[in-house]
Design a protein around this motif. Structure first.
Motif, PDB file in Angstrom:
ATOM      1  N   HIS A   6       2.036  -5.652   6.311  1.00 41.04           N
ATOM      2  CA  HIS A   6       2.067  -5.033   7.642  1.00 41.04           C
ATOM      3  C   HIS A   6       2.919  -3.762   7.603  1.00 41.04           C
ATOM      4  O   HIS A   6       2.529  -2.720   8.133  1.00 41.04           O
ATOM      5  CB  HIS A   6       2.645  -6.005   8.671  1.00 41.04           C
ATOM      6  CG  HIS A   6       1.704  -7.111   9.055  1.00 41.04           C
ATOM      7  ND1 HIS A   6       0.476  -6.868   9.617  1.00 41.04           N
ATOM      8  CD2 HIS A   6       1.815  -8.456   8.958  1.00 41.04           C
ATOM      9  CE1 HIS A   6      -0.122  -8.032   9.866  1.00 41.04           C
ATOM     10  NE2 HIS A   6       0.661  -9.008   9.455  1.00 41.04           N
ATOM     11  N   ALA A   7       4.094  -3.863   6.976  1.00 36.73           N
ATOM     12  CA  ALA A   7       5.018  -2.725   6.942  1.00 36.73           C
ATOM     13  C   ALA A   7       4.421  -1.538   6.201  1.00 36.73           C
ATOM     14  O   ALA A   7       4.721  -0.379   6.516  1.00 36.73           O
ATOM     15  CB  ALA A   7       6.336  -3.150   6.293  1.00 36.73           C
ATOM     16  N   SER A   8       3.545  -1.812   5.230  1.00 34.75           N
ATOM     17  CA  SER A   8       2.966  -0.711   4.437  1.00 34.75           C
ATOM     18  C   SER A   8       2.126   0.209   5.322  1.00 34.75           C
ATOM     19  O   SER A   8       2.003   1.402   5.030  1.00 34.75           O
ATOM     20  CB  SER A   8       2.140  -1.263   3.278  1.00 34.75           C
ATOM     21  OG  SER A   8       1.042  -1.997   3.770  1.00 34.75           O
ATOM     22  N   ILE A   9       1.584  -0.318   6.429  1.00 32.30           N
ATOM     23  CA  ILE A   9       0.840   0.538   7.364  1.00 32.30           C
ATOM     24  C   ILE A   9       1.815   1.528   8.023  1.00 32.30           C
ATOM     25  O   ILE A   9       1.471   2.686   8.278  1.00 32.30           O
ATOM     26  CB  ILE A   9       0.103  -0.295   8.437  1.00 32.30           C
ATOM     27  CG1 ILE A   9      -0.730  -1.417   7.800  1.00 32.30           C
ATOM     28  CG2 ILE A   9      -0.780   0.595   9.319  1.00 32.30           C
ATOM     29  CD1 ILE A   9      -1.908  -0.944   6.979  1.00 32.30           C
ATOM     30  N   GLY A  10       3.041   1.052   8.273  1.00 41.01           N
ATOM     31  CA  GLY A  10       4.088   1.931   8.810  1.00 41.01           C
ATOM     32  C   GLY A  10       4.430   3.046   7.837  1.00 41.01           C
ATOM     33  O   GLY A  10       4.614   4.202   8.234  1.00 41.01           O
ATOM     34  N   LEU A  11       4.508   2.717   6.539  1.00 40.37           N
ATOM     35  CA  LEU A  11       4.766   3.737   5.505  1.00 40.37           C
ATOM     36  C   LEU A  11       3.661   4.788   5.505  1.00 40.37           C
ATOM     37  O   LEU A  11       3.922   5.984   5.376  1.00 40.37           O
ATOM     38  CB  LEU A  11       4.845   3.091   4.119  1.00 40.37           C
ATOM     39  CG  LEU A  11       6.097   2.294   3.769  1.00 40.37           C
ATOM     40  CD1 LEU A  11       5.939   1.681   2.373  1.00 40.37           C
ATOM     41  CD2 LEU A  11       7.341   3.161   3.824  1.00 40.37           C
ATOM     42  N   LEU A 144      -6.051  -7.374  -1.471  1.00 34.81           N
ATOM     43  CA  LEU A 144      -5.929  -6.482  -0.317  1.00 34.81           C
ATOM     44  C   LEU A 144      -4.461  -6.199  -0.001  1.00 34.81           C
ATOM     45  O   LEU A 144      -4.066  -5.053   0.218  1.00 34.81           O
ATOM     46  CB  LEU A 144      -6.633  -7.093   0.898  1.00 34.81           C
ATOM     47  CG  LEU A 144      -6.484  -6.340   2.227  1.00 34.81           C
ATOM     48  CD1 LEU A 144      -7.175  -4.980   2.147  1.00 34.81           C
ATOM     49  CD2 LEU A 144      -7.059  -7.153   3.385  1.00 34.81           C
ATOM     50  N   GLU A 145      -3.634  -7.252  -0.005  1.00 37.26           N
ATOM     51  CA  GLU A 145      -2.211  -7.078   0.295  1.00 37.26           C
ATOM     52  C   GLU A 145      -1.541  -6.188  -0.737  1.00 37.26           C
ATOM     53  O   GLU A 145      -0.785  -5.275  -0.387  1.00 37.26           O
ATOM     54  CB  GLU A 145      -1.499  -8.432   0.337  1.00 37.26           C
ATOM     55  CG  GLU A 145      -1.837  -9.229   1.575  1.00 37.26           C
ATOM     56  CD  GLU A 145      -0.809 -10.320   1.882  1.00 37.26           C
ATOM     57  OE1 GLU A 145       0.270 -10.332   1.267  1.00 37.26           O
ATOM     58  OE2 GLU A 145      -1.102 -11.154   2.748  1.00 37.26           O
ATOM     59  N   VAL A 146      -1.824  -6.459  -2.006  1.00 37.26           N
ATOM     60  CA  VAL A 146      -1.211  -5.661  -3.079  1.00 37.26           C
ATOM     61  C   VAL A 146      -1.667  -4.201  -2.955  1.00 37.26           C
ATOM     62  O   VAL A 146      -0.873  -3.267  -3.092  1.00 37.26           O
ATOM     63  CB  VAL A 146      -1.570  -6.239  -4.468  1.00 37.26           C
ATOM     64  CG1 VAL A 146      -1.137  -5.297  -5.581  1.00 37.26           C
ATOM     65  CG2 VAL A 146      -0.929  -7.608  -4.649  1.00 37.26           C
ATOM     66  N   PHE A 147      -2.971  -4.022  -2.642  1.00 42.73           N
ATOM     67  CA  PHE A 147      -3.500  -2.670  -2.470  1.00 42.73           C
ATOM     68  C   PHE A 147      -2.790  -1.945  -1.319  1.00 42.73           C
ATOM     69  O   PHE A 147      -2.401  -0.785  -1.456  1.00 42.73           O
ATOM     70  CB  PHE A 147      -5.010  -2.714  -2.208  1.00 42.73           C
ATOM     71  CG  PHE A 147      -5.576  -1.386  -1.820  1.00 42.73           C
ATOM     72  CD1 PHE A 147      -5.818  -0.405  -2.783  1.00 42.73           C
ATOM     73  CD2 PHE A 147      -5.836  -1.087  -0.489  1.00 42.73           C
ATOM     74  CE1 PHE A 147      -6.314   0.836  -2.416  1.00 42.73           C
ATOM     75  CE2 PHE A 147      -6.335   0.152  -0.112  1.00 42.73           C
ATOM     76  CZ  PHE A 147      -6.575   1.117  -1.084  1.00 42.73           C
ATOM     77  N   LEU A 148      -2.628  -2.639  -0.185  1.00 45.94           N
ATOM     78  CA  LEU A 148      -1.981  -2.011   0.978  1.00 45.94           C
ATOM     79  C   LEU A 148      -0.545  -1.608   0.646  1.00 45.94           C
ATOM     80  O   LEU A 148      -0.102  -0.503   0.987  1.00 45.94           O
ATOM     81  CB  LEU A 148      -1.987  -2.966   2.174  1.00 45.94           C
ATOM     82  CG  LEU A 148      -3.329  -3.175   2.876  1.00 45.94           C
ATOM     83  CD1 LEU A 148      -3.212  -4.270   3.932  1.00 45.94           C
ATOM     84  CD2 LEU A 148      -3.821  -1.879   3.508  1.00 45.94           C
ATOM     85  N   ILE A 149       0.178  -2.525  -0.023  1.00 48.64           N
ATOM     86  CA  ILE A 149       1.580  -2.241  -0.356  1.00 48.64           C
ATOM     87  C   ILE A 149       1.651  -1.062  -1.333  1.00 48.64           C
ATOM     88  O   ILE A 149       2.461  -0.147  -1.164  1.00 48.64           O
ATOM     89  CB  ILE A 149       2.272  -3.507  -0.931  1.00 48.64           C
ATOM     90  CG1 ILE A 149       2.356  -4.582   0.168  1.00 48.64           C
ATOM     91  CG2 ILE A 149       3.646  -3.175  -1.467  1.00 48.64           C
ATOM     92  CD1 ILE A 149       2.672  -5.976  -0.344  1.00 48.64           C
ATOM     93  N   ALA A 150       0.762  -1.047  -2.329  1.00 41.27           N
ATOM     94  CA  ALA A 150       0.748   0.045  -3.309  1.00 41.27           C
ATOM     95  C   ALA A 150       0.369   1.362  -2.634  1.00 41.27           C
ATOM     96  O   ALA A 150       1.000   2.400  -2.877  1.00 41.27           O
ATOM     97  CB  ALA A 150      -0.233  -0.279  -4.439  1.00 41.27           C
ATOM     98  N   ALA A 151      -0.646   1.318  -1.768  1.00 36.00           N
ATOM     99  CA  ALA A 151      -1.095   2.542  -1.097  1.00 36.00           C
ATOM    100  C   ALA A 151      -0.009   3.070  -0.167  1.00 36.00           C
ATOM    101  O   ALA A 151       0.273   4.275  -0.149  1.00 36.00           O
ATOM    102  CB  ALA A 151      -2.383   2.271  -0.313  1.00 36.00           C
TER     103      ALA A 151
END
Ligand SMILES: [Zn+2]
Length: 169
Positions: A6-11, A144-151
């Motif tokens: 979730h936080a990665s969307i904030g980044l 998907l989670e790993v991708f979001l965090i990496a992106a």
């Protein structure tokens, strides 16, 4: 979904609103879960009993009751509330709207992974893609989670790099 995802969307949002403090972008993505903790503490909501393994994915043994924190209608209202409160303090339309959208991004990610997101202010009906409720889906959900965090991390890192280059002239 995992708080980090979730936080990665904030980044990812930081380059769109460089003036917004990073902590606000990260914090608002957690709003439905924070509300859920609070509502569970006072007995308004109940968490589901679940079982998770790589053979079956996520299985529900008893349903959750989370329409105040994770209902579609509720999340639209929380998003709007965050937008209004942010505008009151920051007087910045762009940042306020982005903060509101980040609250709603939480619902969208949960909608992808869970099968039973409430729609209104009651337990039924529920909607959700329920990605992680099967064995291959669980793997896809982790990817998907790993991708979001990496992106998210990459987008933020590139943004910081560009900012420090600009500062140096
Ligand atoms: Zn959630």
């Amino acid at each position: 979904m995992d708080p980090l995802a979730h936080a990665s969307i904030g980044l990812m949002a930081k380059p769109i609103v460089p003036k917004a403090p990073l902590w606000t972008l990260l914090a608002v993505t957690q709003v439905p879960d924070l509300l859920s903790f609070a509502f569970m503490a006072v007995g308004i909501e109940n968490g589901a009993t679940t079982h998770l393994d790589f053979e079956h994915g996520l299985q529900y043994l008893s349903p959750a009751s989370i329409y105040w924190s994770h209902g579609l209608l509720a999340c639209l209202i929380w998003s709007l509330a965050v937008t209004v409160v942010a505008y009151h303090f920051l007087r910045d339309r762009r940042i306020s709207v982005i903060l509101g959208l980040l609250v709603f991004s939480h619902w969208l990610l949960d909608f992808i992974v869970y099968p039973n997101m409430p729609v209104l202010f009651r337990d039924k009906p529920t909607i959700g893609i329920g990605l992680i409720t099967s064995a291959p889906g669980l793997i896809a959900g982790i990817v998907l989670e790993v991708f979001l965090i990496a992106a998210g991390t990459a987008i933020y890192w590139i943004y910081r790099k560009r900012m420090s280059l600009q500062a140096r002239g």
